[in-house]
Design an enzyme around this catalytic site. Structure first.
Site, PDB file in Angstrom:
ATOM      1  N   TYR A 148       0.877  -1.225  -0.099  1.00 16.59           N
ATOM      2  CA  TYR A 148      -0.125   0.070  -0.096  1.00 16.59           C
ATOM      3  C   TYR A 148       0.993   1.257   0.010  1.00 16.59           C
ATOM      4  CZ  TYR A 148      -4.074   2.622   0.853  1.00 16.59           C
ATOM      5  OH  TYR A 148      -5.202   3.501   0.650  1.00 16.59           O
ATOM      6  N   LYS A 193     -20.969 -19.944  -9.731  1.00 16.10           N
ATOM      7  CA  LYS A 193     -20.305 -19.878 -10.850  1.00 16.10           C
ATOM      8  C   LYS A 193     -19.031 -19.289 -10.608  1.00 16.10           C
ATOM      9  CE  LYS A 193     -20.993 -19.875 -15.366  1.00 16.10           C
ATOM     10  NZ  LYS A 193     -22.235 -19.564 -16.182  1.00 16.10           N
TER      11      LYS A 193
END
Length: 763
Positions: free
Chosen positions: A40, A95
């Protein structure tokens, strides 16, 4: 009760532990302050600046290139209809799961609370910077056609509505092969399509693209044959409206060559099937129950080729054969779209693959000895590992050839190798074993049937067709637990050893004869036979059951002893050992011995290595064995290095066909680069070891338990090796999942032993 149990199991599966089926995990180290400053602030600014300079670098520095959005508004969910975005979310997560396990594609599922086409398109289009591909799912017709059309036109990443194109691609591949087998020309066959939704329209379009004549297609919806003179006919249905004098499905079926079912269960009658032309093709793809049952169809017409959407019959038309690999290939070349050329490439790749020699791994997964192109095999099996390399490569190549790829692959062999490495083989091996078990289930006796976990596992293996359970214990107690937990074990045999009459005496006499010179009297044999482990072992020995599962509530040694005394070791090796299959992200690694031999000699280690080599092959894995120590090839002296060194010498001298080396430390065994750099003479430098022989029980036991508890691997076992007939002793306190895994392995072991026995008899 069946329905209630399945509902509860499904709800428990989705809710227990961390709710849902997917999670996000870091792909980079995050253990130190330095890691966090790189991940970060301030380190993250560097890739940001690179992407500002060249937006294509987003694929280099972020997950975009391997990230698909599965997007739905829940208006046409699987057979459930318009249930809304929140209710459709479990399906979208599912899915995403399939994308990951079959093609290593990461997924965020997004459920949109809108049915407005403009709003839907605007939202999805705005997501383009985030995702490498868009999989539209469960959106009702006709809106789904317009949504996909606009997104494909307005976005520069692959977009596909799988409900349309997935079924179209797979069924077209199957149809090409079925026509070839039935000696029919696609441009001449008369096709009846029962159903007129998104899948039906897309399938029909694809058939036409590949050569079928539009005038030879008759489409039927709830009102009957879709005729050109129908009043208020929807625009999409006009495309396949007929001018023929046909009004009902029954009329349309007369002399038809092909039936395509994308409708509802039991909508095709035997009489209608009989009216079809010679050598008909029937794709009854309604789920979970087809338009005509497989049994009725095959009994009615001996000359037909049939496919369904179910896994328990031949020729399963399943979208999972397509969408993971289509997106994989499209994204690997950064295609700007999924065009017709790419879809046709997928069709032909799937169709052609069915004509090639089927790998042994696939036949083992489905317990089929001779799987080859024919009426019962017109499309590949979903568990075929060649799908990712075959279909993804074909799609990627078509994208390059048609000019929609932004990167070009030049070394196709290297690309296919990269694709193969994406599937580490962890869950895949259990799925393959489960498929094998279901095709030829065996009788498994549970010695501790008065335990809820055992009964729950027995219900699962019965429902899934993995095994036929036999329950040992006090009948009253077992029935009480079944009732308390609302388990469905109707029809399952319950045996109380104290009530078993003639078998009890026969088993006792056998034990007495076998152990009478080891201090066991007939009285003592009868007393021992009241122990369910002795009784269960005797059932297996006498062929009244095929395998025994025990050990949930007792220590390993005392549970193993009855099996050793009743059944005994395989005389070929005369050594019993324990093995764990550790399912890691890099594939399965087999540990032995982890449960039986406390301080094996060099000769014992040779026997253990032979047992492991033989057993690992049963999982369709080629064993690469490392004999472990705290020493590398003589770098240290001591009892452990010396005996492991001697074991390797004996293995090399007497069993040169086995791939084995050592003694070596664990990190060198599983890191081929480290091994090659330091010990280039080793027999294991080509690939990491996948089978580890530990120098003693404590090291093997500690290793698998640490890996398991640290979450680095799932442990499947202990798998007991070397007994003359299958017995498996569970870890104390095993979970229901672990028990089911052990039953699955036991069933496959029985299948293998029976196959070996049949081959010996034939010889």
């Amino acid at each position: 009760m069946d329905k209630l149990n399945k509902q509860k199991d499904a709800l428990d599966y989705h809710s227990q532990g961390r709710p849902g089926k997917i999670e996000v995990i870091p792909t980079k180290p995050t253990n130190s302050q330095r890691d966090l400053t790189l991940a970060y602030s301030p380190g993250v600014a560097e890739p940001c600046l690179k992407i500002v300079e060249n937006v294509e670098d987003v694929y280099k520095y972020t997950a975009k290139g391997n990230l698909v959005a599965v997007i739905s508004n829940g208006t046409a969910v699987l057979g459930l209809g318009n249930i809304g975005p929140e209710a459709g979310k479990p399906v979208m997560e599912g899915k995403g799961l399939l994308f990951k396990i079959f093609a290593d594609i990461d997924v965020f599922d997004l459920e949109l609370n809108t049915t407005d086409i403009d709003e839907f398109v605007t939202i999805v289009k705005a997501l383009e910077p985030t995702f490498g591909g868009i999989n539209l799912e469960d959106i009702k017709a006709p809106e789904c056609f317009e949504i996909e059309r606009r997104l494909k036109a307005e976005m520069k990443i692959p977009v596909m509505h799988d409900d349309q194109h997935g079924t179209a691609i797979i069924s077209t591949a199957a149809l090409l092969n079925a026509c070839e087998l039935q000696n029919k020309d696609l441009d001449k066959v008369r096709i009846v399509v029962n159903g007129a939704g998104a899948a039906a329209i897309s399938c029909s379009r694809m058939y036409v693209t590949l050569g079928a004549k539009r005038e030879n297609i008759v489409m039927v919806d709830r009102k009957g044959v879709i005729r050109a003179d129908r009043v208020n006919l929807e625009a999409l249905k006009k495309e396949f409206a007929t001018t023929k004098d046909l009004h009902t499905l029954e009329e349309a079926m007369v002399n038809a060559d092909v039936f395509i079912g994308l409708s509802a269960a039991d909508s095709l009658s035997a009489a209608a099937l009989l009216s079809m032309a010679k050598d008909p093709i029937v794709f009854a793809m309604a789920n979970p129950n087809p338009e005509i049952s497989y049994e009725l169809a095959t009994a009615t017409r001996q000359d037909l080729i049939m496919a369904t959407g179910r896994s328990d019959y031949p020729n399963m038309v399943n979208n999972v054969l397509g969408f993971p690999y289509i997106f994989r290939g499209a994204m690997d070349v950064r295609a700007t779209t999924i065009n017709e050329e790419m879809k046709i490439a997928a069709v032909r790749a799937i169709a052609d693959m069915a004509k090639k020699t089927v790998p042994e791994a696939v036949m083992l997964a489905y317990n089929i000895q001779n799987l080859k192109f024919g009426k019962d095999y017109i499309i590949p099996k979903p568990m075929d590992p060649r799908l990712i390399t075959t279909v993804s490569s074909a799609v990627a190549f078509a994208a390059i050839e048609s000019g929609v790829a932004r990167t070009v692959i030049t070394d196709w062999d290297a690309y296919k190798e990269q694709l193969s490495r994406r599937l580490g083989g962890d869950d895949a091996i259990l799925r393959a074993l489960s498929n094998r078990a279901k095709l030829d289930p065996k009788r498994v006796v549970f010695a501790e049937a008065d335990q809820y976990k055992i009964l729950k596992a027995a219900q699962i293996v019965k429902e899934e067709g993995i095994a036929t359970p036999i329950l040992l214990g006090n009948r009253t107690n077992i029935l009480k637990i079944i009732k308390e937990h609302d388990l469905d074990l109707r029809g399952v045999t319950i045996i109380d050893p104290l009530e078993s009459g003639d078998r009890f005496e026969e088993y006792s006499e056998f034990l007495y004869q076998k152990r009478k010179r080891r201090g066991v009297s007939l009285f003592q044999a009868r007393k021992l036979m009241r122990d369910r482990n002795y009784y269960g072992s005797s059932m297996v020995q006498f062929g009244d059951a095929d395998a025994l599962i025990t050990g949930l509530t007792n220590d390993y040694g005392s549970t193993l002893k009855p099996a050793l005394q009743v059944i005994g070791a395989d005389p070929e090796i005369n050594r019993v050992a324990g093995m764990y299959m550790m399912l890691t992200k890099k594939g399965p690694v087999f540990f032995g011995d982890t449960t039986v031999n406390k301080d094996p000699t060099a000769e014992d280690l040779v026997s253990i290595a032979l047992l492991l080599d033989k057993s690992v092959r049963k999982f369709n894995v080629s064993p690469r064995i490392a004999v472990l120590s705290y020493s590398n090839f003589g770098s240290n002296e001591g009892v452990v290095p010396e005996k492991t060194r001697e074991a390797v010498r004996l293995l090399h001298e007497y069993y040169p066909q086995i791939v084995v080396d050592g003694e070596m430390q664990g990190n060198f065994a599983v890191n081929k680069c480290l091994l090659k750099e330091n010990f280039p003479f080793s027999k294991l430098i080509d690939a990491p070891a996948n089978t580890l022989v530990f120098p003693n029980l404590e090291s093997g036991n500690i290793a698998y338990k640490l890996l398991q508890e640290l979450g680095e691997a799932e442990a499947v076992g202990p798998i007991l090796l070397g007994l003359n007939k299958p017995v498996h002793v569970l870890q104390m306190g095993s979970s229901v999942r672990e028990i089911v895994n052990m039953v699955t392995i036991a069933v496959v072991e029985v299948q293998e032993k029976q196959k070996d026995a049949a081959q010996m008899l034939f010889k």
